[in-house]
Design a protein around this motif. Sequence first.
Motif, PDB file in Angstrom:
ATOM      1  N   VAL A 103       0.803  -0.964  -0.175  1.00 49.16           N
ATOM      2  CA  VAL A 103       0.007  -0.070   0.045  1.00 49.16           C
ATOM      3  C   VAL A 103       0.958   1.181   0.039  1.00 49.16           C
ATOM      4  CG1 VAL A 103      -1.781   1.355   1.287  1.00 49.16           C
ATOM      5  CG2 VAL A 103      -1.895  -1.235   1.446  1.00 49.16           C
ATOM      6  N   LEU A 104       1.011   1.939  -1.276  1.00 46.78           N
ATOM      7  CA  LEU A 104       1.842   3.084  -1.144  1.00 46.78           C
ATOM      8  C   LEU A 104       0.957   4.335  -1.334  1.00 46.78           C
ATOM      9  CD1 LEU A 104       3.576   1.258  -4.198  1.00 46.78           C
ATOM     10  CD2 LEU A 104       4.289   1.376  -1.865  1.00 46.78           C
ATOM     11  N   LEU A 105       1.563   5.441  -0.594  1.00 51.88           N
ATOM     12  CA  LEU A 105       1.218   6.760  -0.563  1.00 51.88           C
ATOM     13  C   LEU A 105       2.028   7.785  -0.468  1.00 51.88           C
ATOM     14  CD1 LEU A 105       0.451   7.354   2.699  1.00 51.88           C
ATOM     15  CD2 LEU A 105      -1.044   5.561   2.265  1.00 51.88           C
ATOM     16  N   ASP A 106       2.013   9.033  -0.311  1.00 48.22           N
ATOM     17  CA  ASP A 106       2.837  10.021  -0.075  1.00 48.22           C
ATOM     18  C   ASP A 106       3.567   9.839   1.120  1.00 48.22           C
ATOM     19  OD1 ASP A 106       4.182  12.523   0.349  1.00 48.22           O
ATOM     20  OD2 ASP A 106       2.458  13.682  -0.437  1.00 48.22           O
ATOM     21  N   GLN A 107       5.095   9.848   1.119  1.00 45.25           N
ATOM     22  CA  GLN A 107       5.830   9.339   2.230  1.00 45.25           C
ATOM     23  C   GLN A 107       5.876  10.617   3.138  1.00 45.25           C
ATOM     24  OE1 GLN A 107       9.550   8.459   0.371  1.00 45.25           O
ATOM     25  NE2 GLN A 107       8.930   6.660  -0.527  1.00 45.25           N
ATOM     26  N   LEU A 108       5.639  11.722   2.763  1.00 44.42           N
ATOM     27  CA  LEU A 108       5.584  12.751   3.729  1.00 44.42           C
ATOM     28  C   LEU A 108       4.490  12.852   4.487  1.00 44.42           C
ATOM     29  CD1 LEU A 108       7.351  15.264   4.190  1.00 44.42           C
ATOM     30  CD2 LEU A 108       6.167  16.540   2.432  1.00 44.42           C
ATOM     31  N   GLY A 109       3.377  12.585   4.032  1.00 42.32           N
ATOM     32  CA  GLY A 109       1.841  12.775   4.859  1.00 42.32           C
ATOM     33  C   GLY A 109       0.858  13.163   3.846  1.00 42.32           C
ATOM     34  N   GLN A 110      -0.161  13.526   4.618  1.00 43.63           N
ATOM     35  CA  GLN A 110      -1.360  14.204   3.892  1.00 43.63           C
ATOM     36  C   GLN A 110      -1.862  15.574   4.542  1.00 43.63           C
ATOM     37  OE1 GLN A 110      -2.084  12.540   1.141  1.00 43.63           O
ATOM     38  NE2 GLN A 110      -0.656  10.738   1.567  1.00 43.63           N
ATOM     39  N   ARG A 111      -2.265  16.367   3.684  1.00 45.86           N
ATOM     40  CA  ARG A 111      -2.908  17.522   4.283  1.00 45.86           C
ATOM     41  C   ARG A 111      -4.217  17.297   4.703  1.00 45.86           C
ATOM     42  NH1 ARG A 111      -1.214  22.778   1.786  1.00 45.86           N
ATOM     43  NH2 ARG A 111      -2.426  23.515   3.336  1.00 45.86           N
TER      44      ARG A 111
END
Length: 169
Positions: free
Chosen positions: A7-15
């Motif tokens: 499960v891949l998503l933005d490594q920095l995080g979400q707003r």
Amino acid sequence: MPTVPRVLLDQLGQRPGVPFSATLVTDASGPVGWHLEREGQVLATGTSTPCGHDPSAGLSVHVLQVGPLNQTGEGWRLHADGATSDPFRVADDLHVALAHDALRFFHLQRSGVEIGPEVAGPRTRDPRVTRRRARTAATPVCRACRRGVRSPRTASTCTRAGPTTTCST
């Protein structure tokens, strides 16, 4: 060798308040269920959209469309098809450091004037080395002795290479 989560998503995080999506690497042909949790509490659920084989990655993938998250904090995880994402955070200040780093990088790279360590930081390379390398790269070089030709008008016969090649030596 570390394993990459499926499960891949933005490594920095979400707003907060901004919908986001994640990618699920799976061979499942139909939609699979997913859920979003934080501290053991399930906060959102949904089903994936199968996208088939992604030629750029060489993998079969699904897209997980997650709506906006209104809570901030750390430790969020997305679960789908028996896989779990790395923990991520939801915060307003995610990109502040990124913008600062990008401006600092381009300021140092594209300034055109000498920038000292008081601006660039203490680990900056000696600017004389950079200027010397730039000047060397732009200077024509004698093919035989590899020394620079300073000016075509003052070029003399290369003493190292013989009478057929000219350079400034």
